[in-house]
Write a protein that holds these residues in place. Structure first.
Motif, short mmCIF file in Angstrom:
data_model
loop_
_atom_site.label_atom_id
_atom_site.label_comp_id
_atom_site.label_asym_id
_atom_site.label_seq_id
_atom_site.Cartn_x
_atom_site.Cartn_y
_atom_site.Cartn_z
N ALA A 64 0.84 -1.21 0.00
CA ALA A 64 0.00 0.00 0.00
C ALA A 64 0.87 1.26 0.00
N SER A 65 1.96 1.23 0.76
CA SER A 65 2.86 2.38 0.79
C SER A 65 3.52 2.60 -0.56
N TRP A 105 -3.82 9.91 -9.01
CA TRP A 105 -4.69 10.01 -7.83
C TRP A 105 -6.02 9.34 -8.12
N LEU A 106 -6.58 9.56 -9.30
CA LEU A 106 -7.84 8.92 -9.67
C LEU A 106 -7.69 7.40 -9.73
N ILE A 107 -6.59 6.94 -10.29
CA ILE A 107 -6.33 5.50 -10.37
C ILE A 107 -6.21 4.91 -8.97
N LEU A 108 -5.51 5.61 -8.08
CA LEU A 108 -5.36 5.13 -6.71
C LEU A 108 -6.71 5.06 -5.99
N GLU A 112 -8.14 1.73 -4.41
CA GLU A 112 -8.52 1.70 -3.00
C GLU A 112 -9.90 1.07 -2.81
N LYS A 113 -10.84 1.39 -3.67
CA LYS A 113 -12.18 0.81 -3.58
C LYS A 113 -12.14 -0.70 -3.73
N ARG A 114 -11.31 -1.19 -4.64
CA ARG A 114 -11.18 -2.63 -4.84
C ARG A 114 -10.49 -3.28 -3.65
N MET A 115 -9.48 -2.60 -3.11
CA MET A 115 -8.73 -3.15 -1.98
C MET A 115 -9.62 -3.27 -0.74
N LYS A 116 -10.52 -2.33 -0.53
CA LYS A 116 -11.41 -2.36 0.64
C LYS A 116 -12.33 -3.56 0.62
N SER A 119 -10.56 -9.02 1.98
CA SER A 119 -10.27 -9.15 3.42
C SER A 119 -8.77 -9.09 3.73
N VAL A 120 -7.93 -9.48 2.78
CA VAL A 120 -6.49 -9.48 3.03
C VAL A 120 -5.96 -8.05 3.26
N TRP A 121 -6.68 -7.05 2.75
CA TRP A 121 -6.26 -5.66 2.90
C TRP A 121 -6.87 -5.00 4.12
#
Length: 138
Positions: A64-65, A105-108, A112-116, A119-121
């Protein structure tokens, strides 16, 4: 990565947890020394006012970093290179770089929406301390 924080609010299975700034962050200076604590919302259940331990796998924190810091930098540099090919004036190079960084920023945000959803994230509450207990390491 295991961190201890204090639950400051709990609503509908979401906890707002206050984490104190780690010792290692005190020397960085990126926040200007202003932020002593951070508030994060995580899924879980615990009474307000209790200390909890929250776990996030080390590899996921690193990934993520890398996404958050490296992707905008690469997009900025790529935009500068693209601008130098497309335009003669340096001001347009800079504008192209800034636009590409904005696209990152838009891509991130989409990532982020997919990562949320995975469960691993998601950070996990692994321990809830009793009323009179506090963690050894905050």
């Amino acid at each position: 990565m295991l961190r201890s924080g204090k639950v400051v609010a709990a609503e509908n299975g979401v906890l707002e947890v206050c984490f104190e700034r780690p010792e290692a962050c005190a020397h960085c200076g990126q926040c200007g020394g202003q932020k002593e604590e951070t508030f994060v919302k995580i899924p879980g259940s615990a009474p307000v006012g209790r200390w909890i331990d929250v776990d996030m796998p080390e590899g996921q924190v690193l990934k993520a970093s890398m996404l958050a810091y490296v992707m905008p930098l690469l997009m900025l540099l790529g935009g500068l290179a693209l601008g130098s090919v497309l335009f003669e004036k340096e001001i347009f190079w800079a504008l192209t770089g800034v636009v590409c960084m904005g696209v990152s920023w838009l891509i991130l945000r989409l990532i982020e929406k997919r990562m949320k959803q995975k469960s691993v994230w998601q950070p996990k509450v692994v321990n809830v301390y009793g009323e009179d207990e506090t963690p050894l390491f905050k």
